[in-house]
Design a protein around this motif. Sequence first.
Motif, PDB file in Angstrom:
ATOM      1  N   HIS A 138       0.820  -1.213   0.000  1.00 53.59           N
ATOM      2  CA  HIS A 138       0.000   0.000   0.000  1.00 53.59           C
ATOM      3  C   HIS A 138       0.852   1.261   0.000  1.00 53.59           C
ATOM      4  O   HIS A 138       0.378   2.333   0.368  1.00 53.59           O
ATOM      5  N   ALA A 139       2.107   1.122  -0.415  1.00 55.09           N
ATOM      6  CA  ALA A 139       3.045   2.253  -0.514  1.00 55.09           C
ATOM      7  C   ALA A 139       3.355   2.873   0.840  1.00 55.09           C
ATOM      8  O   ALA A 139       3.636   4.067   0.931  1.00 55.09           O
ATOM      9  N   ASN A 140       3.297   2.047   1.893  1.00 55.15           N
ATOM     10  CA  ASN A 140       3.737   2.491   3.216  1.00 55.15           C
ATOM     11  C   ASN A 140       5.187   2.071   3.423  1.00 55.15           C
ATOM     12  O   ASN A 140       5.582   0.958   3.066  1.00 55.15           O
ATOM     13  N   HIS A 176      -2.032   7.191  -4.243  1.00 55.02           N
ATOM     14  CA  HIS A 176      -2.817   6.477  -5.247  1.00 55.02           C
ATOM     15  C   HIS A 176      -3.281   5.139  -4.685  1.00 55.02           C
ATOM     16  O   HIS A 176      -2.538   4.456  -3.970  1.00 55.02           O
ATOM     17  N   VAL A 177      -4.498   4.745  -5.025  1.00 55.67           N
ATOM     18  CA  VAL A 177      -5.112   3.577  -4.413  1.00 55.67           C
ATOM     19  C   VAL A 177      -4.367   2.277  -4.724  1.00 55.67           C
ATOM     20  O   VAL A 177      -4.403   1.322  -3.931  1.00 55.67           O
ATOM     21  N   SER A 207       3.176   0.629  -9.105  1.00 51.04           N
ATOM     22  CA  SER A 207       1.745   0.425  -8.864  1.00 51.04           C
ATOM     23  C   SER A 207       1.303  -0.877  -9.515  1.00 51.04           C
ATOM     24  O   SER A 207       2.056  -1.501 -10.264  1.00 51.04           O
ATOM     25  N   SER A 208       0.059  -1.254  -9.240  1.00 49.74           N
ATOM     26  CA  SER A 208      -0.518  -2.446  -9.871  1.00 49.74           C
ATOM     27  C   SER A 208      -1.614  -2.055 -10.857  1.00 49.74           C
ATOM     28  O   SER A 208      -2.470  -2.869 -11.194  1.00 49.74           O
ATOM     29  N   GLU A 209      -1.586  -0.811 -11.319  1.00 47.73           N
ATOM     30  CA  GLU A 209      -2.674  -0.321 -12.178  1.00 47.73           C
ATOM     31  C   GLU A 209      -2.755  -1.058 -13.504  1.00 47.73           C
ATOM     32  O   GLU A 209      -3.834  -1.163 -14.093  1.00 47.73           O
ATOM     33  N   GLU A 210      -1.648  -1.578 -13.988  1.00 52.40           N
ATOM     34  CA  GLU A 210      -1.675  -2.272 -15.272  1.00 52.40           C
ATOM     35  C   GLU A 210      -2.575  -3.500 -15.259  1.00 52.40           C
ATOM     36  O   GLU A 210      -3.068  -3.924 -16.294  1.00 52.40           O
ATOM     37  N   PHE A 211      -2.795  -4.071 -14.076  1.00 52.89           N
ATOM     38  CA  PHE A 211      -3.699  -5.220 -13.991  1.00 52.89           C
ATOM     39  C   PHE A 211      -5.134  -4.827 -14.348  1.00 52.89           C
ATOM     40  O   PHE A 211      -5.927  -5.661 -14.774  1.00 52.89           O
ATOM     41  N   CYS A 213      -5.167   6.055 -17.260  1.00 52.37           N
ATOM     42  CA  CYS A 213      -4.420   5.531 -16.124  1.00 52.37           C
ATOM     43  C   CYS A 213      -3.906   6.726 -15.331  1.00 52.37           C
ATOM     44  O   CYS A 213      -3.505   7.737 -15.913  1.00 52.37           O
ATOM     45  N   THR A 214      -3.907   6.637 -14.042  1.00 52.69           N
ATOM     46  CA  THR A 214      -3.632   7.809 -13.205  1.00 52.69           C
ATOM     47  C   THR A 214      -2.479   7.620 -12.233  1.00 52.69           C
ATOM     48  O   THR A 214      -2.187   8.518 -11.445  1.00 52.69           O
TER      49      THR A 214
END
Length: 245
Positions: free
Chosen positions: A78-80, A100-101, A122-126, A136-137
Amino acid sequence: MLFRSGFPTGETSSSQPAVVSGRVFVASDNGYIYSLDANTGCVYWSFEGGSIVRGAVTVGPVTGAGTAKYAVFYGDGHANIFAVNAQDGKMLWKTKVDSHVVARITAGLRFYNGRVYVPVSSSEEFSSGTADYPCCTSRGSLVALDAATGKLLWKTWVVPGDLKPTKIQSNGVVLYGPGGGGVWNSPTIDPARKAVYISTGDATTFPAPPTTDGVMAMDLETGKLRSEEHTSELQSRFGISYAVF
């Protein structure tokens, strides 16, 4: 074989162990990191951060953090970013480096001279192939934190600039850009040039920003991108075919 140790409720471990002063520090996908005896595998302590840990843990000296002399640094899904007392497993600080979520940390952090350098991906590509997803953000970045306090010192985006809507699809979903450039690898420190290097991932929007799928160098102190002269030096010395600064 000296010992074999399993992770309760864990299925995989993508975290490279770190061995310091007779202890093995390692993490798992169950959200825990462990301090083990290097000879017996006995557990000194475990610490739960709450999310998967994929990157290697890093151990470094700290000052001004109570009685702690060394800390274990790592990032989660979670980017912590966490700093945990290497002696007793108590948390020293926790800093979220990207809001970012689906931002996450997938590589080991780098400790140098009282700072922790953090690669962000990030995992946005999934989700990008889903028709109703407003891609995409997310953007990759490199972050520098104070090792003693977790204070953000600087953050440099791989893809700079503000996100903007670029297209409305036939189903009404808005697409955004520019995006991408996740940093999937650990940073490399160059003490002589006072620089930190990263390689960057692919773009998730069109046209691809020039900083994606390349190499970037930043000033260790400020995060400012290095000059084109330094780019030419890297290309000639190491055969890098494409570098961006």
